[in-house]
Design a protein around this motif. Structure first.
Motif, PDB file in Angstrom:
ATOM      1  N   LYS A 299      14.337 -67.119  56.415  1.00  0.00           N
ATOM      2  CA  LYS A 299      15.636 -66.781  57.032  1.00  0.00           C
ATOM      3  C   LYS A 299      15.552 -66.658  58.541  1.00  0.00           C
ATOM      4  CE  LYS A 299      19.967 -64.178  56.262  1.00  0.00           C
ATOM      5  NZ  LYS A 299      20.403 -63.192  55.468  1.00  0.00           N
ATOM      6  N   ASP A 300      14.749 -65.729  59.162  1.00  0.00           N
ATOM      7  CA  ASP A 300      14.542 -65.763  60.412  1.00  0.00           C
ATOM      8  C   ASP A 300      14.238 -66.849  61.185  1.00  0.00           C
ATOM      9  OD1 ASP A 300      15.276 -62.921  60.490  1.00  0.00           O
ATOM     10  OD2 ASP A 300      13.359 -62.310  60.450  1.00  0.00           O
ATOM     11  N   ASN A 303      17.287 -69.049  61.000  1.00  0.00           N
ATOM     12  CA  ASN A 303      18.352 -68.612  62.118  1.00  0.00           C
ATOM     13  C   ASN A 303      18.163 -69.103  63.642  1.00  0.00           C
ATOM     14  OD1 ASN A 303      20.464 -67.404  60.230  1.00  0.00           O
ATOM     15  ND2 ASN A 303      19.299 -65.679  60.364  1.00  0.00           N
ATOM     16  N   GLU A 307      20.420 -71.523  65.819  1.00  0.00           N
ATOM     17  CA  GLU A 307      20.730 -70.959  67.025  1.00  0.00           C
ATOM     18  C   GLU A 307      20.702 -71.833  68.023  1.00  0.00           C
ATOM     19  OE1 GLU A 307      19.309 -67.153  67.324  1.00  0.00           O
ATOM     20  OE2 GLU A 307      20.647 -66.231  65.657  1.00  0.00           O
ATOM     21  N   ALA A 329      18.126 -75.585  57.189  1.00  0.00           N
ATOM     22  CA  ALA A 329      18.844 -75.453  58.316  1.00  0.00           C
ATOM     23  C   ALA A 329      19.358 -77.092  58.719  1.00  0.00           C
ATOM     24  CB  ALA A 329      18.034 -75.049  59.374  1.00  0.00           C
ATOM     25  N   LEU A 342      22.820 -72.536  58.174  1.00  0.00           N
ATOM     26  CA  LEU A 342      21.801 -72.428  57.259  1.00  0.00           C
ATOM     27  C   LEU A 342      22.087 -72.283  55.644  1.00  0.00           C
ATOM     28  CD1 LEU A 342      18.738 -71.791  57.642  1.00  0.00           C
ATOM     29  CD2 LEU A 342      19.233 -69.350  57.617  1.00  0.00           C
TER      30      LEU A 342
END
Length: 460
Positions: A299-300, A303, A307, A329, A342
């Motif tokens: 998840k990180d 992201n 971004e 993603a 995501l």
């Protein structure tokens, strides 16, 4: 047209429905005829059996370690197993060591890589006619956008392998400029194809995730890329990862780090033919590497990619999985093609696109989230693969690791239908999160076969 009277019609009807003796086929003899050339749909599938069959651990046929101990390359029958030790070492020195080791174990490296580079250049610039200034600009711009460490590493490799040539010219010898562009082919020239499927523990016999990624790309006119398969182990403390790649390349197309975060790139393209630009952009394949080096959860990492989506060159789908989660993603690099998101298994999909099991996530070469551009429902290559994944994997069956491998290889190799695996598969990777095992199919000197051999690439 002949016209019949009403009386004649009634007489004929009476003959057909009256009490006359009914004709039968008891005495009918089937005429001789040749064998049918039709092939039933079922013949395009195969029941492979991997139950109880361990992945093959190939023997090392040649090994070389640089005097400084930074790089070790073990040549296997089907691939090169590379270990790079970054701990306490400068990235330039790592690049020098890698370039040195490559020439020791593969002296003809330039002879297979240079033609492959120019075939990719021709794909991006079909009318180039010997003017490589546009390629040079892309290489310079994207290289300058990278971190200092990545640049030094790249220059270290080039200082060894590219020391006998300069610029872009087809001379059979790699130059530094050609090596730089080779390190960024997915970002500067053309993106990858491919597909992925991942299933969580609710649908596996072990209760742990299984993830697979099929990488498809041009193999080269002589299939030369098949002679340079590579499993690269980057040893750098908590930044360590494994990359399934091509010998000598440092970006990440398919990789997994020591925390089990797996990343794989998939080309999407632009539904609105948004023109390519590298101005104020950076390679997304090196962003994938950065994620493996710096994040311990899917998840990180996802992201981070979302971004920074507008900084990348091509719209891309990134597979991201770990033990607990799975994401795609969807990287739209221009607002015309959508909004970076995501996507997970609960994300609303394009109208007309269905998926039957939220325990699985599928990725092909198109965005699937409803608000993004749709190159699935209008593209047979994407739609057929999506539907095949749905029908084959979205069942009530609990999947063992061996059964998962049987399903991902259940299609016979043929150009008559659209398959998961095409004739341009570079590698197929399957990760078992219950054991940490990484298994790979590397086509070697021939096309993908019906019943391929899985190779043991160790654990993540």
């Amino acid at each position: 047209m002949k016209k019949y009277s009403k009386a004649a019609f009634l007489v004929a009807l009476a003959v057909m429905t009256g009490g006359c003796t009914m004709q039968t086929y008891e005495d009918f003899e089937i005429p001789q005829q040749g064998e049918s050339t039709l092939s039933p749909i079922g013949s395009y599938y195969i029941e492979n059996n991997y139950d109880g069959i361990p992945a093959t651990k190939e023997e090392t046929v040649l090994s070389y370690t640089t005097p400084d101990g930074i790089c070790t390359i073990e040549k296997k029958e089907s691939y090169y197993d590379v270990t790079l030790n970054y701990e306490g070492n400068d990235y330039y020195d790592v690049g020098v060591a890698y370039g040195t080791a490559i020439l020791e174990v593969f002296p003809d490296y330039s002879k297979i890589m240079e033609p492959y580079i120019y075939e990719n250049i021709s794909y991006a610039f079909p009318d180039i006619e010997g003017d490589y200034s546009g390629i040079q600009k892309r290489a310079d711009t994207l290289k300058a956008s990278l971190s200092d460490d990545y640049i030094k590493e790249m220059e270290g490799i080039a200082s060894v392998i590219g020391k006998n040539s300069q610029g872009f010219k087809k001379d059979g010898i790699l130059s530094p400029e050609e090596i730089y562009i080779a390190q960024m082919v997915p970002d500067a020239l053309r993106p990858t194809a491919c597909s992925s499927i991942t299933v969580n523990g609710n649908r596996t016999t072990t209760g742990e995730r299984i993830t697979s990624r099929i990488m498809e790309w041009g193999l080269g006119s002589d299939k030369q890329i098949l002679s340079a398969h590579c499993v690269l182990h980057s040893e750098n403390g908590d930044k360590s990862y494994t990359s399934i790649t091509t010998l000598g390349l440092m970006d990440v197309i398919t990789g997994i780090n020591n925390d089990g975060v797996m990343i794989a790139c998939h080309d999407v393209g632009s539904a609105h033919n948004v023109p390519y630009t590298c101005e104020n952009k950076t390679p997304q394949s090196y962003a994938a590497r950065y994620c493996l080096e710096n994040y311990s959860s899917a998840k990180d990492a996802g992201n981070y990619l979302v971004e920074n989506a507008l900084n990348y060159t091509f719209s891309t789908n990134f597979l991201l999985t770990d033990k607990n989660d799975a994401f795609c993603a969807e990287i739209a690099v221009d607002p015309l093609d959508g909004t970076p998101i995501l996507r997970d298994s609960s994300t609303e999909l394009h109208s007309g696109l269905s998926w039957d099991d939220e325990n699985l996530l599928c990725i092909v070469n198109s965005f699937a989230a409803k608000e993004n551009s749709d190159l699935i429902t209008s593209n047979s290559g994407n739609l057929v693969r999506w539907e095949k994944y749905r029908r084959i994997f979205c069942t009530d069956e609990l999947l063992s690791f061996s059964r998962f491998k049987e399903l991902i290889t259940c299609e016979k190799m043929t150009d008559m239908v659209i398959n998961f695996r095409s004739s341009e598969v570079v590698h197929l990777v399957v990760v078992d999160y219950s054991t940490g095992n990484i298994e790979i199919i590397f086509p070697h000197d021939e096309d993908m076969v019906d019943t391929p051999e899985f190779l043991d690439a160790g654990k993540y």
